[in-house]
Write an enzyme that holds these catalytic residues in place. Structure first.
Site, PDB file in Angstrom:
ATOM      1  N   GLU A 192      64.956  59.160  39.708  1.00 54.19           N
ATOM      2  CA  GLU A 192      64.842  58.561  41.143  1.00 54.19           C
ATOM      3  C   GLU A 192      64.628  59.709  42.096  1.00 54.19           C
ATOM      4  O   GLU A 192      65.590  60.450  42.397  1.00 54.19           O
ATOM      5  CB  GLU A 192      65.899  57.576  41.580  1.00 54.19           C
ATOM      6  CG  GLU A 192      65.600  56.416  42.358  1.00 54.19           C
ATOM      7  CD  GLU A 192      65.565  56.984  44.132  1.00 54.19           C
ATOM      8  OE1 GLU A 192      64.608  57.668  44.421  1.00 54.19           O
ATOM      9  OE2 GLU A 192      66.653  56.543  44.605  1.00 54.19           O
TER      10      GLU A 192
ATOM     11  N   LYS B  35      78.280  64.147  37.104  1.00 54.71           N
ATOM     12  CA  LYS B  35      78.193  65.575  37.772  1.00 54.71           C
ATOM     13  C   LYS B  35      77.900  65.118  39.353  1.00 54.71           C
ATOM     14  O   LYS B  35      76.663  64.998  39.607  1.00 54.71           O
ATOM     15  CB  LYS B  35      77.295  66.280  37.084  1.00 54.71           C
ATOM     16  CG  LYS B  35      77.489  67.849  36.972  1.00 54.71           C
ATOM     17  CD  LYS B  35      77.517  68.218  38.523  1.00 54.71           C
ATOM     18  CE  LYS B  35      76.181  68.590  39.091  1.00 54.71           C
ATOM     19  NZ  LYS B  35      76.162  68.816  40.692  1.00 54.71           N
TER      20      LYS B  35
ATOM     21  N   GLY C  69      64.143  66.928  39.155  1.00 50.29           N
ATOM     22  CA  GLY C  69      63.524  66.025  38.094  1.00 50.29           C
ATOM     23  C   GLY C  69      62.634  66.547  37.119  1.00 50.29           C
ATOM     24  O   GLY C  69      62.630  66.267  35.861  1.00 50.29           O
TER      25      GLY C  69
ATOM     26  N   GLU D  55      58.497  65.795  52.098  1.00 50.53           N
ATOM     27  CA  GLU D  55      59.691  65.107  52.403  1.00 50.53           C
ATOM     28  C   GLU D  55      60.548  65.985  52.937  1.00 50.53           C
ATOM     29  O   GLU D  55      60.735  67.177  52.669  1.00 50.53           O
ATOM     30  CB  GLU D  55      60.329  64.653  51.165  1.00 50.53           C
ATOM     31  CG  GLU D  55      61.612  63.830  51.483  1.00 50.53           C
ATOM     32  CD  GLU D  55      62.411  63.552  49.951  1.00 50.53           C
ATOM     33  OE1 GLU D  55      62.460  64.318  49.227  1.00 50.53           O
ATOM     34  OE2 GLU D  55      62.903  62.245  50.343  1.00 50.53           O
TER      35      GLU D  55
ATOM     36  N   CYS E 178      66.159  58.543  50.403  1.00 57.76           N
ATOM     37  CA  CYS E 178      64.857  58.628  49.758  1.00 57.76           C
ATOM     38  C   CYS E 178      63.811  57.906  50.089  1.00 57.76           C
ATOM     39  O   CYS E 178      62.734  58.051  50.168  1.00 57.76           O
ATOM     40  CB  CYS E 178      65.339  58.352  48.191  1.00 57.76           C
ATOM     41  SG  CYS E 178      66.075  57.064  47.931  1.00 57.76           S
TER      42      CYS E 178
ATOM     43  N   GLY F 137      67.719  62.849  42.837  1.00 54.11           N
ATOM     44  CA  GLY F 137      67.681  64.005  43.630  1.00 54.11           C
ATOM     45  C   GLY F 137      66.325  64.616  43.937  1.00 54.11           C
ATOM     46  O   GLY F 137      65.060  63.700  43.958  1.00 54.11           O
ATOM     47  N   SER F 138      65.843  65.753  43.953  1.00 51.25           N
ATOM     48  CA  SER F 138      64.586  66.348  44.434  1.00 51.25           C
ATOM     49  C   SER F 138      63.598  66.220  43.124  1.00 51.25           C
ATOM     50  O   SER F 138      64.059  66.183  42.008  1.00 51.25           O
ATOM     51  CB  SER F 138      64.770  67.693  44.733  1.00 51.25           C
ATOM     52  OG  SER F 138      65.488  68.533  43.880  1.00 51.25           O
TER      53      SER F 138
HETATM   54  P1  NAI Z   1      68.868  68.723  44.195  1.00 48.88           P
HETATM   55  O1  NAI Z   1      67.663  67.769  43.597  1.00 48.88           O
HETATM   56  O2  NAI Z   1      69.132  69.940  44.038  1.00 48.88           O
HETATM   57  O3  NAI Z   1      70.428  68.192  44.140  1.00 48.88           O
HETATM   58  C1  NAI Z   1      70.576  66.709  43.248  1.00 48.88           C
HETATM   59  C2  NAI Z   1      71.704  66.929  42.282  1.00 48.88           C
HETATM   60  O4  NAI Z   1      71.050  67.585  41.064  1.00 48.88           O
HETATM   61  C3  NAI Z   1      72.804  67.716  42.631  1.00 48.88           C
HETATM   62  O5  NAI Z   1      74.184  66.937  41.908  1.00 48.88           O
HETATM   63  C4  NAI Z   1      72.627  68.916  41.932  1.00 48.88           C
HETATM   64  O6  NAI Z   1      73.831  69.718  41.447  1.00 48.88           O
HETATM   65  C5  NAI Z   1      72.023  68.770  40.654  1.00 48.88           C
HETATM   66  N1  NAI Z   1      71.168  69.776  40.102  1.00 48.88           N
HETATM   67  C6  NAI Z   1      70.504  70.842  40.930  1.00 48.88           C
HETATM   68  N2  NAI Z   1      69.900  71.599  40.063  1.00 48.88           N
HETATM   69  C7  NAI Z   1      69.889  71.046  38.955  1.00 48.88           C
HETATM   70  C8  NAI Z   1      69.632  71.459  37.455  1.00 48.88           C
HETATM   71  N3  NAI Z   1      68.683  72.646  37.481  1.00 48.88           N
HETATM   72  N4  NAI Z   1      69.878  70.781  36.274  1.00 48.88           N
HETATM   73  C9  NAI Z   1      70.519  69.663  36.668  1.00 48.88           C
HETATM   74  N5  NAI Z   1      71.183  69.228  37.777  1.00 48.88           N
HETATM   75  C10 NAI Z   1      70.798  70.023  38.929  1.00 48.88           C
HETATM   76  O7  NAI Z   1      68.598  68.627  45.819  1.00 48.88           O
HETATM   77  P2  NAI Z   1      69.013  69.249  47.005  1.00 48.88           P
HETATM   78  O8  NAI Z   1      68.644  70.876  46.636  1.00 48.88           O
HETATM   79  O9  NAI Z   1      70.381  69.364  47.332  1.00 48.88           O
HETATM   80  O10 NAI Z   1      68.087  68.871  48.251  1.00 48.88           O
HETATM   81  C11 NAI Z   1      66.912  69.445  48.079  1.00 48.88           C
HETATM   82  C12 NAI Z   1      65.917  68.089  48.555  1.00 48.88           C
HETATM   83  O11 NAI Z   1      65.817  67.068  47.600  1.00 48.88           O
HETATM   84  C13 NAI Z   1      66.201  67.444  49.922  1.00 48.88           C
HETATM   85  O12 NAI Z   1      65.812  68.194  51.105  1.00 48.88           O
HETATM   86  C14 NAI Z   1      65.502  66.159  49.506  1.00 48.88           C
HETATM   87  O13 NAI Z   1      64.141  66.158  49.902  1.00 48.88           O
HETATM   88  C15 NAI Z   1      65.740  65.984  48.126  1.00 48.88           C
HETATM   89  N6  NAI Z   1      66.617  65.056  47.648  1.00 48.88           N
HETATM   90  C16 NAI Z   1      66.631  63.765  47.471  1.00 48.88           C
HETATM   91  C17 NAI Z   1      67.253  62.793  47.259  1.00 48.88           C
HETATM   92  C18 NAI Z   1      67.168  61.283  47.058  1.00 48.88           C
HETATM   93  O14 NAI Z   1      67.865  60.393  47.394  1.00 48.88           O
HETATM   94  N7  NAI Z   1      65.916  61.040  46.231  1.00 48.88           N
HETATM   95  C19 NAI Z   1      68.841  63.082  47.202  1.00 48.88           C
HETATM   96  C20 NAI Z   1      68.984  64.588  47.502  1.00 48.88           C
HETATM   97  C21 NAI Z   1      68.168  65.446  47.750  1.00 48.88           C
END
Ligand code: NAI
Ligand code: MG
Length: 484
Positions: free
Chosen positions: A255, A180, A238, A386, A289, A233-234
């Site tokens: 992660e 996904k 997580g 962050e 990250c 992701g966030s």
């Molecule tokens: P996010 O954590 O919402 O998105 C990452 C992935 O999770 C995407 O594929 C999204 O569709 C999916 N996702 C979102 N909600 C979900 C749920 N309830 N169940 C399952 N999957 C879900 O990150 P977002 O909102 O795009 O970015 C927000 C903040 O997160 C950023 O500003 C940053 O601080 C952090 N982040 C950290 C990353 C890293 O590399 N550790 C990568 C992306 C974001």
């Protein structure tokens, strides 16, 4: 090429075929450099996720389960060949969809994708159990069995690379994958799914289901026939994933983010340290990250480092990610841009001072100037949270004790760096810094052979290296009574 992309609607990849979403819904994906719609993408909903999981289950029990380990490796090498063949298209798609610069994708992401694939292809037929002579009346040994169907949920900052960090070890182990991608950057994941079919992976081994996190992502997390979720992701998502995984007690690897400290002592190589500190926070527009977002500088060199860091920030060329001369692209979306601008405001209101940057760049696209904050207090939100953008905070420290206290003083624990020529000090820091990776006299490199992950709000589990094999297999004990 651009023309072709702009007219295309991209379907989901389920069970070896391109299919529209069962609801018929689509969403647009944009180029954050100019806000243009670059493609329309089928939006997976719970029914599509269910179809993808069923297909991956069938492949796991059937064709993939019967594929020899060496053949899995050979297919992965074939996929690597096809990625090399279509490298230009992948680089373009990734840049258009995410705002990452073509030069960085070509220099960093694509080589890492291939390295990952080749590394795990070679490991596919070397996943061995152990004979453990526990008893004299039995032959006792372990085999390492694949976990089953893996849900891989990936972010938008390194779509190809982080995608491959999850796909490659899972496939090497004999798992099947429902991938996904992030809704902001679905295009290269779909392309990889197509190339996998062309390489000859059986239908269902790699299904690709773009869609929104709260719908498609959540459906994958909640699905009772998914054995494992691997997520980057966030921290907020997580935590939701951990809740969702309780239904059938899925395995989970997380992660998450960071607020990593890059610590500079006067006895370090200051020129190199400043260069590395700048790329440590400005690379990929700060959307990393492990970004070195807190630069801790010994008070004796603080003012000098701040000035030189600001000069480097000013010299970064913002612009079209498709141009090779561009040093920094936009943030991935308007939401992220506003998030970053909001943090800059928070920093101002908290009383920190902007040495350079601090504003949006231009009026079109999601560009923010490389920004350096000085006069930052450890307790400020810009020093604790962050930001995930091109915003460095610089904090002075007096001595080792204070540097350690500041470095370890956030909820995160992903990475840290220290610059010093004193070997004793280097070792004291590698021992005391709470981080999954500690860099000494460098900042930021990763290698697929080395375990990657963090502690506390940075998540748990380790990806990369042999650790990833443990993520996608479980040992089974065989006990054969041989009597006495
Ligand atoms: P996010 O954590 O919402 O998105 C990452 C992935 O999770 C995407 O594929 C999204 O569709 C999916 N996702 C979102 N909600 C979900 C749920 N309830 N169940 C399952 N999957 C879900 O990150 P977002 O909102 O795009 O970015 C927000 C903040 O997160 C950023 O500003 C940053 O601080 C952090 N982040 C950290 C990353 C890293 O590399 N550790 C990568 C992306 C974001
Ligand atoms: Mg996009």
């Amino acid at each position: 090429m651009l023309e072709r992309i702009s007219v295309q609607t991209h379907d989901l990849i389920i069970d070896g075929r391109r299919v529209p979403a069962s609801t018929g819904r689509t969403f647009d994906t944009l180029n954050p450099a100019n806000d243009a719609i670059i493609a329309r993408v089928a939006e997976a909903g719970p029914e599509d996720i269910d179809a993808a999981v069923r297909s991956s289950r069938t492949a796991f029990e059937g064709a993939w389960g019967h594929t020899k380990a060496s053949e899995r490796g050979a297919l992965m090498l074939k996929l690597a060949d096809l990625i090399r063949r279509d490298e230009d298209e992948l680089v373009q798609l990734e840049a258009l969809d995410s705002g990452k610069t073509v030069s960085a994708i070509r220099r960093q992401d694509l080589p890492a994708v291939l390295d990952t694939l080749v590394y795990y292809a070679g490991m596919a037929d070397k996943i061995n159990g152990q004979v453990i002579p526990a008893r004299t009346d039995a032959l006792t040994y372990t085999v390492r069995e694949p976990l089953g169907v893996v849900g891989a949920i990936i972010p938008w900052n390194f779509p190809l690379m982080i995608g491959m960090w999850k796909i490659a070890p899972a496939l090497a182990c004999g798992c099947t994958v429902v991938l996904k991608p992030a809704e902001l950057t679905p295009l290269t994941a779909l392309k990889i799914g197509e190339l996998a079919l062309e390489a000859g992976f059986p239908a269902g081994v790699l299904n690709v289901v773009p869609g929104f996190g709260k719908v498609a992502g959540q459906a994958l997390v909640d699905h009772m026939d998914v054995d494992k979720i691997t997520f980057t992701g966030s921290p907020g998502v997580g935590r939701q994933i951990l809740h969702g995984a309780t239904g059938n007690l899925k395995r989970v690897t997380l992660e998450l983010g960071g607020k990593s400290a890059n610590i500079i002592f006067p006895d370090g190589d200051i020129d190199t340290a400043i260069k590395a500190a700048a790329s440590g926070i400005f690379f990929n527009t700060g959307q990393v990250c492990s970004a070195g977002s807190r630069i801790l500088v010994h008070e004796s060199i603080h003012d000098d480092v701040v000035q030189r860091l600001a000069a480097r920030a000013k010299s970064i060329r913002l612009g079209d990610p498709l141009e090779t001369a561009t040093g920094m692209g936009p943030l991935v979306s308007e939401v992220q841009m506003n998030r970053v601008l909001n943090y800059i405001d928070i920093g101002r209101r908290e009383g920190a001072s902007i040495v350079t940057g601090g504003s949006r760049h231009g009026v079109a696209g999601c560009f923010v100037e490389p920004t350096v904050f000085a006069g930052v207090k450890h307790e400020m939100r810009i020093s604790q949270e962050e930001i995930f953008g091109p915003v460095a905070v610089v904090i002075p420290f007096k001595d080792e004790e204070e540097a350690i206290r500041l470095a370890n003083g956030t909820v995160y624990g992903l990475a840290a760096g220290v610059w010093t020529a004193d070997i004793g000090r280097a070792h004291r820091f590698t021992r005391r810094l709470k981080a999954g990776t500690v860099w000494v006299n460098t900042y930021g490199p990763t290698d697929i052979r080395l375990p990657w992950g963090g502690a506390r709000d940075s998540g748990f589990g380790r990806e990369h290296g042999e650790a990833a094999i443990d993520n996608f297999t479980e040992p089974k004990v065989v006990w054969i009574n041989i009597g006495r």
